[in-house]
Design a protein around this motif. Structure first.
Motif, PDB file in Angstrom:
ATOM      1  N   ASP A 163       1.733   8.946  -6.986  1.00  0.00           N
ATOM      2  CA  ASP A 163       2.151  10.360  -6.989  1.00  0.00           C
ATOM      3  C   ASP A 163       3.376  10.582  -7.875  1.00  0.00           C
ATOM      4  O   ASP A 163       3.499  11.619  -8.534  1.00  0.00           O
ATOM      5  CB  ASP A 163       2.427  10.837  -5.557  1.00  0.00           C
ATOM      6  N   LYS A 178      -5.254  -0.081  -8.900  1.00  0.00           N
ATOM      7  CA  LYS A 178      -5.362   1.218  -8.226  1.00  0.00           C
ATOM      8  C   LYS A 178      -4.430   2.237  -8.893  1.00  0.00           C
ATOM      9  O   LYS A 178      -4.805   3.393  -9.078  1.00  0.00           O
ATOM     10  CB  LYS A 178      -5.014   1.044  -6.738  1.00  0.00           C
ATOM     11  N   GLU A 232      -5.978   5.641 -10.263  1.00  0.00           N
ATOM     12  CA  GLU A 232      -5.649   6.862  -9.517  1.00  0.00           C
ATOM     13  C   GLU A 232      -4.758   7.813 -10.316  1.00  0.00           C
ATOM     14  O   GLU A 232      -4.919   9.026 -10.226  1.00  0.00           O
ATOM     15  CB  GLU A 232      -4.978   6.496  -8.187  1.00  0.00           C
ATOM     16  N   THR A 256       2.339   1.614  -3.412  1.00  0.00           N
ATOM     17  CA  THR A 256       1.328   2.003  -4.401  1.00  0.00           C
ATOM     18  C   THR A 256       1.082   3.508  -4.351  1.00  0.00           C
ATOM     19  O   THR A 256       1.037   4.174  -5.394  1.00  0.00           O
ATOM     20  CB  THR A 256       0.010   1.229  -4.132  1.00  0.00           C
ATOM     21  N   ASN A 257       0.941   4.037  -3.146  1.00  0.00           N
ATOM     22  CA  ASN A 257       0.653   5.477  -3.026  1.00  0.00           C
ATOM     23  C   ASN A 257       1.817   6.335  -3.531  1.00  0.00           C
ATOM     24  O   ASN A 257       1.603   7.356  -4.184  1.00  0.00           O
ATOM     25  CB  ASN A 257       0.285   5.829  -1.585  1.00  0.00           C
ATOM     26  N   ASP A 296       0.826  -1.211   0.000  1.00  0.00           N
ATOM     27  CA  ASP A 296       0.000   0.000   0.000  1.00  0.00           C
ATOM     28  C   ASP A 296       0.860   1.261   0.000  1.00  0.00           C
ATOM     29  O   ASP A 296       0.582   2.214  -0.743  1.00  0.00           O
ATOM     30  CB  ASP A 296      -0.892   0.037   1.253  1.00  0.00           C
TER      31      ASP A 296
END
Ligand code: CP3
Length: 355
Positions: A195, A233, A237, A190-191, A187
Protein backbone atom coordinates in the motif's frame (compact mmCIF):
# COMPACT_ATOMS: atom_id res chain seq x y z
CA UNK A 1 -1.97 20.73 -1.33
CA UNK A 2 0.16 20.76 -4.49
CA UNK A 3 -1.53 19.02 -7.43
CA UNK A 4 -0.85 15.34 -8.06
CA UNK A 5 -1.40 16.02 -11.74
CA UNK A 6 0.06 18.35 -14.34
CA UNK A 7 3.61 17.50 -13.47
CA UNK A 8 6.27 19.20 -15.59
CA UNK A 9 7.30 17.29 -18.72
CA UNK A 10 10.17 14.86 -18.16
CA UNK A 11 13.32 15.99 -19.95
CA UNK A 12 15.75 13.22 -19.00
CA UNK A 13 14.21 9.81 -19.61
CA UNK A 14 17.44 7.78 -19.90
CA UNK A 15 16.52 5.41 -17.08
CA UNK A 16 12.96 4.93 -18.31
CA UNK A 17 14.26 4.33 -21.85
CA UNK A 18 16.58 1.56 -20.63
CA UNK A 19 13.71 -0.03 -18.72
CA UNK A 20 11.50 0.08 -21.84
CA UNK A 21 14.23 -1.68 -23.82
CA UNK A 22 15.12 1.43 -25.81
CA UNK A 23 18.57 2.90 -26.38
CA UNK A 24 19.34 6.07 -24.39
CA UNK A 25 21.76 8.75 -25.67
CA UNK A 26 24.04 8.09 -22.70
CA UNK A 27 24.26 5.41 -20.02
CA UNK A 28 22.08 6.48 -17.09
CA UNK A 29 23.53 6.78 -13.60
CA UNK A 30 22.24 7.54 -10.11
CA UNK A 31 23.72 6.77 -6.70
CA UNK A 32 22.13 4.91 -3.81
CA UNK A 33 22.06 7.24 -0.79
CA UNK A 34 22.91 10.22 -3.02
CA UNK A 35 20.63 12.50 -0.99
CA UNK A 36 22.35 12.77 2.32
CA UNK A 37 25.31 12.37 4.49
CA UNK A 38 28.23 12.87 2.04
CA UNK A 39 26.95 16.33 1.02
CA UNK A 40 28.27 19.22 3.14
CA UNK A 41 24.98 21.08 2.61
CA UNK A 42 23.11 18.09 4.09
CA UNK A 43 25.43 17.95 7.11
CA UNK A 44 24.68 21.66 7.69
CA UNK A 45 20.95 21.09 7.19
CA UNK A 46 20.99 18.26 9.75
CA UNK A 47 22.35 20.63 12.41
CA UNK A 48 19.06 22.51 12.15
CA UNK A 49 16.64 19.62 11.67
CA UNK A 50 16.01 16.24 13.23
CA UNK A 51 16.26 13.32 10.79
CA UNK A 52 12.60 12.28 10.96
CA UNK A 53 11.47 15.92 11.02
CA UNK A 54 13.05 16.17 7.55
CA UNK A 55 11.35 12.96 6.41
CA UNK A 56 7.96 14.11 7.72
CA UNK A 57 8.04 17.66 6.38
CA UNK A 58 7.53 17.63 2.59
CA UNK A 59 9.27 20.98 2.08
CA UNK A 60 12.39 19.79 3.94
CA UNK A 61 12.42 16.32 2.33
CA UNK A 62 12.08 18.00 -1.08
CA UNK A 63 14.95 20.36 -0.32
CA UNK A 64 17.31 17.46 0.55
CA UNK A 65 16.17 15.38 -2.43
CA UNK A 66 17.19 18.23 -4.73
CA UNK A 67 20.64 18.75 -3.16
CA UNK A 68 22.47 16.09 -5.22
CA UNK A 69 20.53 17.07 -8.35
CA UNK A 70 21.81 20.66 -8.05
CA UNK A 71 25.38 19.46 -7.59
CA UNK A 72 25.68 16.56 -10.01
CA UNK A 73 24.65 15.53 -13.50
CA UNK A 74 22.58 12.60 -12.20
CA UNK A 75 19.88 10.82 -14.19
CA UNK A 76 17.42 10.35 -11.31
CA UNK A 77 16.44 11.79 -7.96
CA UNK A 78 15.46 9.57 -5.02
CA UNK A 79 13.02 10.90 -2.47
CA UNK A 80 14.59 11.67 0.89
CA UNK A 81 13.17 9.32 3.52
CA UNK A 82 14.25 6.11 5.24
CA UNK A 83 13.24 2.48 5.12
CA UNK A 84 12.44 2.66 8.85
CA UNK A 85 9.40 4.90 8.43
CA UNK A 86 7.40 1.67 8.07
CA UNK A 87 8.24 0.25 11.54
CA UNK A 88 7.45 3.76 12.81
CA UNK A 89 4.04 3.74 11.13
CA UNK A 90 3.43 0.33 12.73
CA UNK A 91 3.87 1.96 16.12
CA UNK A 92 7.51 1.24 16.96
CA UNK A 93 9.64 4.09 18.19
CA UNK A 94 12.64 4.71 15.92
CA UNK A 95 15.44 7.14 16.76
CA UNK A 96 18.23 8.21 14.42
CA UNK A 97 21.39 8.44 16.52
CA UNK A 98 24.18 10.45 14.86
CA UNK A 99 27.17 8.21 14.17
CA UNK A 100 25.26 5.14 15.32
CA UNK A 101 22.34 4.91 12.94
CA UNK A 102 18.78 3.86 13.66
CA UNK A 103 17.82 2.57 17.09
CA UNK A 104 14.51 0.94 18.06
CA UNK A 105 14.59 1.15 21.88
CA UNK A 106 11.78 -1.38 22.33
CA UNK A 107 12.28 -4.05 19.67
CA UNK A 108 9.52 -6.38 18.55
CA UNK A 109 9.01 -9.57 20.56
CA UNK A 110 6.78 -12.56 19.91
CA UNK A 111 4.44 -11.21 22.59
CA UNK A 112 4.14 -7.75 21.04
CA UNK A 113 3.25 -8.77 17.47
CA UNK A 114 -0.41 -8.14 18.34
CA UNK A 115 0.42 -4.55 19.26
CA UNK A 116 1.61 -3.63 15.75
CA UNK A 117 -0.77 -1.01 14.36
CA UNK A 118 -1.14 -2.45 10.88
CA UNK A 119 -4.53 -0.80 10.26
CA UNK A 120 -3.97 2.46 8.44
CA UNK A 121 -0.16 2.17 8.64
CA UNK A 122 0.37 3.01 4.96
CA UNK A 123 -2.03 5.95 5.29
CA UNK A 124 0.11 7.33 8.09
CA UNK A 125 2.92 7.53 5.52
CA UNK A 126 1.05 9.86 3.16
CA UNK A 127 3.52 12.57 4.14
CA UNK A 128 6.07 10.74 1.95
CA UNK A 129 3.57 10.95 -0.90
CA UNK A 130 3.17 14.67 -0.32
CA UNK A 131 6.96 15.09 -0.38
CA UNK A 132 7.00 13.17 -3.67
CA UNK A 133 4.32 15.40 -5.26
CA UNK A 134 6.09 18.57 -4.18
CA UNK A 135 9.46 17.27 -5.38
CA UNK A 136 8.05 16.24 -8.78
CA UNK A 137 6.94 19.86 -9.24
CA UNK A 138 10.18 21.34 -7.92
CA UNK A 139 12.30 19.07 -10.13
CA UNK A 140 10.66 20.72 -13.11
CA UNK A 141 10.99 17.50 -15.11
CA UNK A 142 14.78 17.58 -14.96
CA UNK A 143 15.07 13.88 -14.00
CA UNK A 144 12.63 11.17 -12.91
CA UNK A 145 11.86 10.73 -9.21
CA UNK A 146 12.40 7.37 -7.52
CA UNK A 147 10.30 6.30 -4.52
CA UNK A 148 11.34 3.39 -2.31
CA UNK A 149 10.60 1.03 0.53
CA UNK A 150 12.52 -1.44 2.63
CA UNK A 151 11.68 -5.10 1.92
CA UNK A 152 9.94 -7.32 4.51
CA UNK A 153 12.94 -9.39 5.69
CA UNK A 154 15.15 -6.28 6.00
CA UNK A 155 12.54 -4.37 8.04
CA UNK A 156 11.82 -7.48 10.14
CA UNK A 157 15.54 -7.60 10.97
CA UNK A 158 15.70 -4.00 12.21
CA UNK A 159 12.47 -4.40 14.20
CA UNK A 160 13.72 -7.46 16.08
CA UNK A 161 17.36 -6.47 16.49
CA UNK A 162 16.37 -2.97 17.63
CA UNK A 163 18.68 -1.45 15.02
CA UNK A 164 21.50 -2.56 12.76
CA UNK A 165 23.37 -5.77 13.54
CA UNK A 166 26.56 -7.49 12.39
CA UNK A 167 24.89 -10.91 12.31
CA UNK A 168 21.09 -10.44 12.43
CA UNK A 169 21.22 -13.43 14.75
CA UNK A 170 18.21 -12.39 16.84
CA UNK A 171 16.08 -11.98 13.73
CA UNK A 172 17.43 -15.24 12.27
CA UNK A 173 16.68 -16.99 15.55
CA UNK A 174 13.00 -16.16 14.92
CA UNK A 175 13.17 -17.79 11.49
CA UNK A 176 14.30 -21.07 13.07
CA UNK A 177 12.50 -20.90 16.41
CA UNK A 178 9.25 -19.13 15.50
CA UNK A 179 8.72 -19.68 11.76
CA UNK A 180 4.96 -19.12 12.01
CA UNK A 181 5.25 -15.88 13.94
CA UNK A 182 7.97 -14.80 11.52
CA UNK A 183 5.65 -15.37 8.57
CA UNK A 184 2.93 -13.45 10.35
CA UNK A 185 5.15 -10.38 10.80
CA UNK A 186 6.51 -10.68 7.25
CA UNK A 187 2.91 -10.79 5.99
CA UNK A 188 1.99 -7.67 7.95
CA UNK A 189 5.03 -5.86 6.55
CA UNK A 190 4.34 -7.03 2.99
CA UNK A 191 0.81 -5.64 3.06
CA UNK A 192 1.94 -2.26 4.41
CA UNK A 193 4.79 -2.10 1.86
CA UNK A 194 2.38 -2.78 -1.02
CA UNK A 195 0.00 0.00 0.00
CA UNK A 196 2.89 2.34 0.76
CA UNK A 197 4.45 1.84 -2.69
CA UNK A 198 1.06 2.33 -4.35
CA UNK A 199 0.66 5.60 -2.43
CA UNK A 200 4.08 6.71 -3.69
CA UNK A 201 3.05 5.91 -7.27
CA UNK A 202 -0.26 7.74 -6.79
CA UNK A 203 1.54 10.83 -5.54
CA UNK A 204 3.95 10.89 -8.48
CA UNK A 205 6.90 8.49 -8.07
CA UNK A 206 8.10 7.47 -11.55
CA UNK A 207 10.19 4.45 -10.52
CA UNK A 208 10.13 2.46 -7.28
CA UNK A 209 12.99 0.61 -5.59
CA UNK A 210 12.67 -2.11 -2.97
CA UNK A 211 15.71 -2.32 -0.68
CA UNK A 212 16.37 -5.86 0.58
CA UNK A 213 19.56 -4.61 2.23
CA UNK A 214 19.91 -7.53 4.62
CA UNK A 215 19.78 -10.35 2.04
CA UNK A 216 23.41 -11.05 2.89
CA UNK A 217 22.51 -12.57 6.27
CA UNK A 218 20.44 -15.35 4.71
CA UNK A 219 21.33 -18.38 2.62
CA UNK A 220 19.41 -19.58 -0.41
CA UNK A 221 17.14 -21.81 1.66
CA UNK A 222 16.14 -19.09 4.13
CA UNK A 223 15.88 -16.46 1.41
CA UNK A 224 13.61 -18.74 -0.61
CA UNK A 225 11.36 -19.27 2.38
CA UNK A 226 11.38 -15.89 4.13
CA UNK A 227 12.14 -13.32 1.42
CA UNK A 228 11.30 -14.41 -2.14
CA UNK A 229 7.54 -15.10 -1.71
CA UNK A 230 7.00 -11.70 -0.08
CA UNK A 231 9.10 -9.90 -2.71
CA UNK A 232 7.08 -11.64 -5.42
CA UNK A 233 3.79 -10.60 -3.86
CA UNK A 234 4.97 -6.98 -3.58
CA UNK A 235 5.81 -6.74 -7.28
CA UNK A 236 2.57 -8.39 -8.39
CA UNK A 237 0.23 -6.56 -6.03
CA UNK A 238 1.75 -3.10 -6.47
CA UNK A 239 1.39 -3.43 -10.24
CA UNK A 240 -2.13 -4.85 -9.96
CA UNK A 241 -3.29 -2.05 -7.66
CA UNK A 242 -1.65 0.65 -9.77
CA UNK A 243 -3.45 -0.69 -12.84
CA UNK A 244 -6.73 -0.86 -10.93
CA UNK A 245 -6.33 2.79 -9.95
CA UNK A 246 -5.60 3.66 -13.60
CA UNK A 247 -2.16 4.99 -12.75
CA UNK A 248 0.50 4.70 -15.44
CA UNK A 249 2.78 1.61 -15.25
CA UNK A 250 5.61 2.15 -12.76
CA UNK A 251 8.76 0.04 -13.07
CA UNK A 252 10.13 -1.50 -9.87
CA UNK A 253 13.79 -2.15 -9.06
CA UNK A 254 14.76 -4.85 -6.56
CA UNK A 255 18.10 -4.44 -4.80
CA UNK A 256 18.94 -7.43 -2.62
CA UNK A 257 22.30 -6.57 -1.12
CA UNK A 258 24.46 -9.64 -0.65
CA UNK A 259 21.82 -11.78 -2.33
CA UNK A 260 24.17 -13.14 -5.03
CA UNK A 261 23.10 -16.70 -4.12
CA UNK A 262 19.59 -15.81 -5.27
CA UNK A 263 20.26 -13.74 -8.40
CA UNK A 264 18.94 -16.49 -10.63
CA UNK A 265 15.83 -16.89 -8.45
CA UNK A 266 15.27 -13.13 -8.48
CA UNK A 267 14.75 -13.20 -12.25
CA UNK A 268 11.53 -15.18 -11.62
CA UNK A 269 9.98 -12.45 -9.46
CA UNK A 270 8.94 -10.13 -12.28
CA UNK A 271 10.81 -6.99 -11.18
CA UNK A 272 11.76 -4.63 -14.00
CA UNK A 273 15.35 -4.15 -12.87
CA UNK A 274 17.62 -6.14 -10.56
CA UNK A 275 20.24 -4.30 -8.52
CA UNK A 276 23.61 -6.01 -8.18
CA UNK A 277 25.87 -5.37 -5.20
CA UNK A 278 29.58 -4.67 -5.50
CA UNK A 279 30.70 -8.23 -4.60
CA UNK A 280 29.38 -9.75 -7.83
CA UNK A 281 31.40 -9.85 -11.06
CA UNK A 282 29.35 -8.10 -13.78
CA UNK A 283 29.78 -11.02 -16.21
CA UNK A 284 28.58 -13.49 -13.59
CA UNK A 285 25.56 -11.29 -12.81
CA UNK A 286 24.73 -11.22 -16.54
CA UNK A 287 25.15 -14.99 -16.82
CA UNK A 288 22.86 -15.65 -13.84
CA UNK A 289 20.14 -13.19 -14.82
CA UNK A 290 19.84 -13.88 -18.58
CA UNK A 291 17.93 -10.99 -20.19
CA UNK A 292 17.31 -8.92 -17.07
CA UNK A 293 17.96 -5.21 -16.89
CA UNK A 294 20.68 -4.78 -14.27
CA UNK A 295 21.73 -1.91 -12.02
CA UNK A 296 25.03 -1.46 -10.23
CA UNK A 297 27.66 -2.12 -9.03
CA UNK A 298 30.84 -0.11 -8.47
CA UNK A 299 32.30 -0.68 -5.01
CA UNK A 300 31.44 2.49 -3.02
CA UNK A 301 35.07 2.43 -1.83
CA UNK A 302 36.28 2.71 -5.44
CA UNK A 303 35.49 6.43 -5.06
CA UNK A 304 38.58 6.65 -2.82
CA UNK A 305 40.80 5.76 -5.81
CA UNK A 306 42.63 8.42 -7.86
CA UNK A 307 40.44 9.95 -10.59
CA UNK A 308 42.16 8.16 -13.50
CA UNK A 309 41.66 4.87 -11.69
CA UNK A 310 37.94 5.61 -11.15
CA UNK A 311 37.56 6.14 -14.89
CA UNK A 312 39.25 2.79 -15.59
CA UNK A 313 37.13 1.00 -13.00
CA UNK A 314 33.97 2.41 -14.59
CA UNK A 315 35.13 1.34 -18.07
CA UNK A 316 35.88 -2.19 -16.82
CA UNK A 317 32.51 -2.40 -15.10
CA UNK A 318 30.66 -1.25 -18.22
CA UNK A 319 32.66 -3.70 -20.34
CA UNK A 320 31.50 -6.45 -17.98
CA UNK A 321 27.81 -5.52 -17.97
CA UNK A 322 27.69 -4.36 -21.60
CA UNK A 323 26.04 -1.09 -22.58
CA UNK A 324 22.50 -2.36 -23.11
CA UNK A 325 19.92 -3.20 -20.42
CA UNK A 326 22.08 -1.40 -17.92
CA UNK A 327 21.68 1.39 -15.35
CA UNK A 328 24.87 2.43 -13.59
CA UNK A 329 24.97 2.81 -9.81
CA UNK A 330 27.26 1.95 -6.94
CA UNK A 331 27.04 -1.57 -5.54
CA UNK A 332 25.70 -0.16 -2.24
CA UNK A 333 25.07 3.29 -0.76
CA UNK A 334 27.69 6.00 -1.04
CA UNK A 335 29.81 6.51 2.09
CA UNK A 336 29.64 9.69 4.20
CA UNK A 337 33.27 10.63 3.47
CA UNK A 338 33.00 10.32 -0.31
CA UNK A 339 34.68 13.21 -2.10
CA UNK A 340 32.41 15.43 -4.21
CA UNK A 341 34.97 15.73 -7.00
CA UNK A 342 35.43 11.96 -7.21
CA UNK A 343 31.65 11.53 -7.41
CA UNK A 344 31.67 13.92 -10.37
CA UNK A 345 34.47 11.90 -11.97
CA UNK A 346 32.38 8.74 -11.56
CA UNK A 347 29.28 10.32 -13.14
CA UNK A 348 31.23 11.88 -16.01
CA UNK A 349 33.06 8.61 -16.69
CA UNK A 350 29.68 6.88 -17.08
CA UNK A 351 28.31 9.58 -19.38
CA UNK A 352 31.49 9.52 -21.47
CA UNK A 353 31.06 5.85 -22.40
CA UNK A 354 30.37 5.53 -26.13
CA UNK A 355 27.15 3.66 -26.80
C1 CP3 B 1 19.37 -0.17 5.50
C2 CP3 B 1 18.80 1.16 5.10
C3 CP3 B 1 18.45 2.22 6.00
N1 CP3 B 1 17.96 3.25 5.23
C4 CP3 B 1 18.01 2.92 3.91
C5 CP3 B 1 18.50 1.59 3.81
C6 CP3 B 1 18.60 0.80 2.53
C7 CP3 B 1 19.81 1.16 1.76
C8 CP3 B 1 21.08 0.57 2.27
O1 CP3 B 1 21.17 -0.65 2.38
O2 CP3 B 1 21.98 1.37 2.54
C9 CP3 B 1 17.55 3.70 2.75
C10 CP3 B 1 17.74 5.15 2.75
N2 CP3 B 1 18.09 5.99 3.79
C11 CP3 B 1 18.14 7.27 3.36
C12 CP3 B 1 17.72 7.28 1.99
C13 CP3 B 1 17.47 8.60 1.27
C14 CP3 B 1 17.54 8.71 -0.13
C15 CP3 B 1 18.90 8.44 -0.75
O3 CP3 B 1 19.67 9.37 -0.92
O4 CP3 B 1 19.14 7.28 -1.15
C16 CP3 B 1 17.50 5.96 1.61
C17 CP3 B 1 17.10 5.38 0.26
C18 CP3 B 1 18.50 8.46 4.14
C19 CP3 B 1 19.37 8.30 5.32
N3 CP3 B 1 19.30 7.33 6.27
C20 CP3 B 1 20.23 7.58 7.25
C21 CP3 B 1 20.95 8.76 6.93
C22 CP3 B 1 22.04 9.41 7.78
C23 CP3 B 1 21.58 9.71 9.15
C24 CP3 B 1 21.62 11.12 9.61
O5 CP3 B 1 21.52 12.07 8.83
O6 CP3 B 1 21.69 11.26 10.82
C25 CP3 B 1 20.40 9.23 5.73
C26 CP3 B 1 20.77 10.47 5.00
C27 CP3 B 1 20.43 6.76 8.44
C28 CP3 B 1 20.30 5.30 8.35
N4 CP3 B 1 19.20 4.62 7.89
C29 CP3 B 1 19.47 3.27 7.91
C30 CP3 B 1 20.76 3.08 8.46
C31 CP3 B 1 21.43 1.75 8.66
C32 CP3 B 1 21.27 4.34 8.75
C33 CP3 B 1 22.55 4.68 9.47
C34 CP3 B 1 23.75 4.57 8.70
C35 CP3 B 1 23.77 5.41 7.47
O7 CP3 B 1 23.91 6.65 7.58
O8 CP3 B 1 23.60 4.81 6.42
C36 CP3 B 1 18.53 2.24 7.46
Amino acid sequence: MTSKQNFPLLQNDRILKVIKGEKPDKLPVWIMRQAGRHLPEFVEFRKKHDFFEICQTPKLACEVTLMPIRRYDLDAAIIFSDILVIPQALGLKVEMKPGLGPVIPTPLTVDTIENLHSDGAADRLRYVGEAITLTRHELGGKVPLIGFSGAPWTLFGYMIEGGGSKTMSKAKKWLYEYPEESSKVLDILTNVIIDYLVIQAEYGAQVLQVFESSAEYLNRHLFTKFALPYLKKINIEVKRKIKEKKIEYIPIILFAKGGHFSLEDQTELGYDVLGVDWTVEPQIARFLTKNSILQGNLDPCALYAPKEEIVKLVENMVAGFGTSKYIVNLGHGIYPDADIEKVKTFIDAVHNVTL
